[in-house]
Enzyme design. Structure first.
Site, mmCIF file in Angstrom:
data_model
loop_
_atom_site.group_PDB
_atom_site.id
_atom_site.type_symbol
_atom_site.label_atom_id
_atom_site.label_comp_id
_atom_site.label_asym_id
_atom_site.label_seq_id
_atom_site.Cartn_x
_atom_site.Cartn_y
_atom_site.Cartn_z
ATOM 1 N N HIS A 290 0.942 -1.388 -0.136
ATOM 2 C CA HIS A 290 -0.187 0.074 -0.065
ATOM 3 C C HIS A 290 0.839 1.464 0.157
ATOM 4 O O HIS A 290 0.443 2.226 -0.215
ATOM 5 C CB HIS A 290 -1.035 0.063 1.114
ATOM 6 C CG HIS A 290 -1.958 -1.031 1.364
ATOM 7 N ND1 HIS A 290 -2.650 -1.380 0.010
ATOM 8 C CD2 HIS A 290 -2.107 -1.990 2.163
ATOM 9 C CE1 HIS A 290 -3.358 -2.433 0.510
ATOM 10 N NE2 HIS A 290 -3.134 -2.763 1.694
ATOM 11 N N ASP B 7 -2.355 -10.914 -1.561
ATOM 12 C CA ASP B 7 -3.015 -10.314 -0.302
ATOM 13 C C ASP B 7 -4.277 -10.201 -0.487
ATOM 14 O O ASP B 7 -4.896 -9.939 -1.625
ATOM 15 C CB ASP B 7 -2.195 -9.014 0.074
ATOM 16 C CG ASP B 7 -2.442 -8.540 1.276
ATOM 17 O OD1 ASP B 7 -1.756 -8.696 2.286
ATOM 18 O OD2 ASP B 7 -3.670 -7.928 1.539
ATOM 19 N N HIS C 53 -6.125 -7.441 -0.050
ATOM 20 C CA HIS C 53 -6.291 -6.259 -0.425
ATOM 21 C C HIS C 53 -5.500 -5.858 -1.692
ATOM 22 O O HIS C 53 -4.375 -6.296 -1.714
ATOM 23 C CB HIS C 53 -5.724 -5.383 0.795
ATOM 24 C CG HIS C 53 -6.356 -5.570 2.127
ATOM 25 N ND1 HIS C 53 -5.796 -6.240 3.308
ATOM 26 C CD2 HIS C 53 -7.602 -5.291 2.601
ATOM 27 C CE1 HIS C 53 -6.531 -6.408 4.056
ATOM 28 N NE2 HIS C 53 -7.767 -5.950 3.579
ATOM 29 N N ASP D 260 -4.476 -13.322 4.806
ATOM 30 C CA ASP D 260 -5.854 -12.616 4.928
ATOM 31 C C ASP D 260 -6.884 -13.036 4.077
ATOM 32 O O ASP D 260 -7.976 -12.774 4.350
ATOM 33 C CB ASP D 260 -5.666 -11.068 5.050
ATOM 34 C CG ASP D 260 -4.682 -10.562 3.881
ATOM 35 O OD1 ASP D 260 -4.345 -11.201 2.998
ATOM 36 O OD2 ASP D 260 -4.378 -9.309 3.946
#
Length: 310
Positions: A116, A155, A157, A232
């Protein structure tokens, strides 16, 4: 197989903070019991390395502690010298893993996957973008700016910072399989984005990943892979909103390693996110990724590929 860690550099966080800092220590302890593993503490990334993917003004604001409150909130960590040092070490571990993977086929960073982080700001618990820095470092060290790198980001995200950094870079293929409605809520454009609905189960996820890897194969001839193996997507993750089982996660990793094996590609692995309701579940998911990597390492040593540019 060489595995790099940085968990001795702990970011001080308030007790109620949701980031599971202790998972890195627990994972290293588990990994140390796997036969054939060589654990090494990572050195920190230098300023010159970080500047391969980050803006000088952003780096200086981090070093000097002059980030404004809004920028600190976006990162999600309070600023401290320890935060900067830990972030350097996490990047350094991915750089080290990529160097080793180039020669030995595979290596692991027990942290990293800080996808990110953008060129000029951090976000979502990510200060520096370790894979972006490591990819550019590898190209520079080999003297091959055109070296073709694939980033397979699993991931839950989207890897928005990574997509942004490499948006206009024809040498890097970014593949992200992520939750459609999950953070970040303003997505960037990867070379290939596969967005999945909340509640996605094993069969749907694995088919989507198969499609993604087939598309990558059809569109690109990578010479090196970075694999962000987030824990995740697991059904017990607090932030994931997907429904993958232990077996589904294992098969996910197997698909990536089979792709790498098919093309005899070196691969550097980072752990990326994991926020399990029980931290031991997160550690177990990361551990099985490392175990799969160790199996790939043995296969690679039996059938070594010629390292790109060597």
């Amino acid at each position: 197989m060489q595995v790099f860690y940085s968990d001795h550099f702990v970011l001080p966080l308030p007790p109620e903070h949701r980031f599971p800092m202790q998972k890195y220590r627990l994972l290293r302890q588990k990994v140390s019991t796997i036969p054939g593993i060589v654990l090494s503490e990572a050195t920190g990334a230098t300023d010159s390395q970080l500047l391969l993917a980050h803006d000088p003004a952003y780096l200086q604001s981090l070093i000097r502690g002059t980030l404004d409150p809004r920028a600190q909130r976006e990162i999600g960590f309070p600023w401290s010298e320890a935060m900067v040092e830990r972030s350097r070490r996490s990047v350094g571990a991915t750089i080290a893993a990529s160097r080793v993977a180039l020669q030995e086929g595979v290596a692991v960073n027990l942290a990293g996957g800080t996808h990110h982080a953008y060129r000029d700001h951090g976000s979502g618990f990510c200060v520096f973008n370790d894979v972006a820095v490591a990819a550019r470092s590898l190209q520079r060290e080999l003297g091959r700016r055109s070296m073709r790198i694939a980033i397979i980001d699993l991931d839950v995200h989207q890897g928005d910072g990574t997509a942004s950094i490499f948006a206009n870079d024809p040498t890097v293929y970014t593949l992200s399989v992520h939750g459609e409605r999950n953070f970040p809520f303003r997505k960037q454009t990867s070379r290939l984005d596969i967005a999945l609905p909340d509640g996605t189960q094993d069969t749907t996820y694995l088919e989507a990943l198969r499609h993604g890897l087939q598309t990558l194969e059809n569109q690109w001839e990578p010479e090196f892979i970075f694999f962000l193996a987030g824990a995740d997507p697991h059904k017990q993750d607090r932030l994931g909103r997907m429904n993958l089982t232990d077996r589904g996660m294992k098969l996910r990793d197997a698909q990536v390693f089979e792709f790498a094996k098919k093309h005899q590609l070196p691969i550097a692995i980072t752990m990326a996110g994991g926020y399990g309701l029980d931290i031991n579940t997160t550690v177990a998911m990361h551990l099985q990724t490392v175990q799969a990597a160790a199996t790939y390492w043995n296969d690679y040593l039996e059938h070594p590929a010629h390292p790109p540019g060597v």
